[in-house]
Design an enzyme around this catalytic site. Structure first.
Site, short mmCIF file in Angstrom:
data_model
loop_
_atom_site.label_atom_id
_atom_site.label_comp_id
_atom_site.label_asym_id
_atom_site.label_seq_id
_atom_site.Cartn_x
_atom_site.Cartn_y
_atom_site.Cartn_z
CD GLU A 180 -2.79 -1.39 2.42
OE1 GLU A 180 -2.96 -0.25 3.30
OE2 GLU A 180 -3.66 -2.50 2.38
CD GLU A 217 -4.08 -6.17 2.93
OE1 GLU A 217 -4.96 -5.33 3.38
OE2 GLU A 217 -2.73 -5.98 3.13
#
Length: 401
Positions: free
Chosen positions: A183, A312
């Site tokens: 991320e 994810e």
């Protein structure tokens, strides 16, 4: 003669030339090379369902896994986090002992599942986690020549020691898909350069340098050869205005094809969103955008000889079913339909929701999988038991055995 990343091979006479897949590590262990080959060979044939912390965080009192309790099988991809390994702790960020992680990785591997590790490390300057994970010059301080470089190499040694300790009963290294610095397109972790529209004080080239430095330290200095490396930007900061902008956002900070095995994506933004209120967006529009971003990573994977994965994902719950005919069918209405939408989404090899933390209710915004008795349990079973999906008990041999 070694094959370069520019060499190509035609998969069929009708298809354009595709790059020959080349792993980041030319000295992979035999079983890790077998996993690399199997993942590429099965790309487009099926997708695997994964789950983070599957046996360490669950609601079930009759099974050690909510996925097992609902579906009769463990996930095909099992995720664990190594946050705090850098500090020499005996347990990770979620207070799961590293010895448990090691033993569960061994057990899931013996069941034929694939193991993936993320790493929520603390900030090298503040040594703080969530809420204290950002500080100016964090990445610069650990790069070659930085004031904390030697300290960070010590952290990488702790990491390497653990990766080299994950072995089967015959002392063979277990293959691992390692997903560091995830991320990075956000602004909530110390390694984040942010996005083109919302940059941090870390430059994209510094993030790329951190990634390359980490790979080279583990692979070349510490001889860790049981690792495939997964890159995973956060979807929420990728501008989807058009395909060119989306690709630029996805590749912001990309360390280069020579340093990445898996083109991943962390996407909660398109999946777990409110139906009402100021941030509400039509569910069908979210679904369309989810298909577009999956198409992007699948196509980039095909063009670059890389694997693709939804590293994810959020849990669709009632959001996704709002535009479907059955309010209890978010997994098939939203997730499965996206996974099978076109030839490029079908290249996305796995979908991994986050932990089922014991204190979180299913509709609380904590991302995970349905539990026994959930209104979504039946649809979840239909999703993971679809002909295109795989759990551990329907996964073919992935390790050349």
């Amino acid at each position: 003669m070694p094959i370069s990343s520019s060499d190509t091979v035609a998969s069929t006479p009708q298809q354009p030339l595709l790059p020959v897949p080349i792993p980041v590590d030319p000295n992979l262990t035999d079983r890790t090379r077998a996993l690399f080959n199997a993942l590429h060979n099965h790309t487009g044939e099926f997708a695997m369902f994964g789950h983070q912390g599957d046996t360490s965080s669950h609601h079930s009192t009759t099974a050690d896994s909510d996925v097992l309790d609902v579906t009769g099988s463990y996930p095909a991809v099992c995720g664990f986090d190594l946050g705090r390994i850098e500090l020499g702790w005996s347990e990770n960020i979620d207070h799961v002992p590293f010895e448990f992680i090691r033993s569960e990785a061994r057990r899931m591997y013996q069941l034929g599942a694939i193991i993936t590790f993320s790493w929520h490390s603390v900030n090298p300057i503040t040594e703080g986690g969530y809420g204290d994970n950002m500080a100016p010059e964090s990445v610069a301080s650990v790069l070659h020549g930085g004031k904390l470089h030697e300290k960070y190499c010590g952290w990488l040694d702790h990491l390497a020691d653990f990766l080299l300790s994950v072995r089967d009963d015959n002392d063979n290294l277990i293959p691992i898909i390692f997903r560091p610095y995830h991320e990075h397109t956000g602004d909530w972790f110390w390694w984040c350069p942010g996005s083109p529209a919302q940059p941090t004080d870390t430059e994209a080239v510094q993030f790329a340098a951190l990634w390359r430095m980490t790979v080279e330290y583990l692979r070349d200095k510490r001889d860790v050869h049981n690792i495939l490396y997964a890159y995973s930007p956060d979807r929420s900061r990728i501008d989807m205005t058009d395909d060119a902008t989306a690709q630029a956002g996805y590749l912001y900070g990309y360390p280069g094809d020579e340093y990445v095995d898996v083109l991943g994506l962390d996407d909660y933004w398109d999946i777990d969103q409110p139906l009402t209120g100021p941030n509400a967006i039509d569910p069908a529009e979210r679904h369309d955008t989810f298909v577009r971003i999956l198409t992007l990573i699948g196509q980039l994977g095909a063009e670059r000889g890389k694997l693709a994965a939804a590293t994810e994902v959020g849990s669709p719950r009632e959001f996704a079913s709002a535009f479907g005919s059955n309010p209890d069918s978010p997994w098939t209405t939203f997730m499965l339909s996206a996974a099978t939408a076109n030839e490029f989404t079908q290249r996305v090899l796995w979908y991994l929701p986050w932990c089922n933390f014991p204190g979180a209710a299913e509709d609380s915004g904590a991302y995970g999988t349905p539990i026994a008795g959930s209104q979504y349990a039946d649809d979840f079973r239909r999703f993971v038991r679809d002909d295109f999906m795989r759990l551990a008990d329907t996964l073919p041999s992935m390790y050349g055995e």
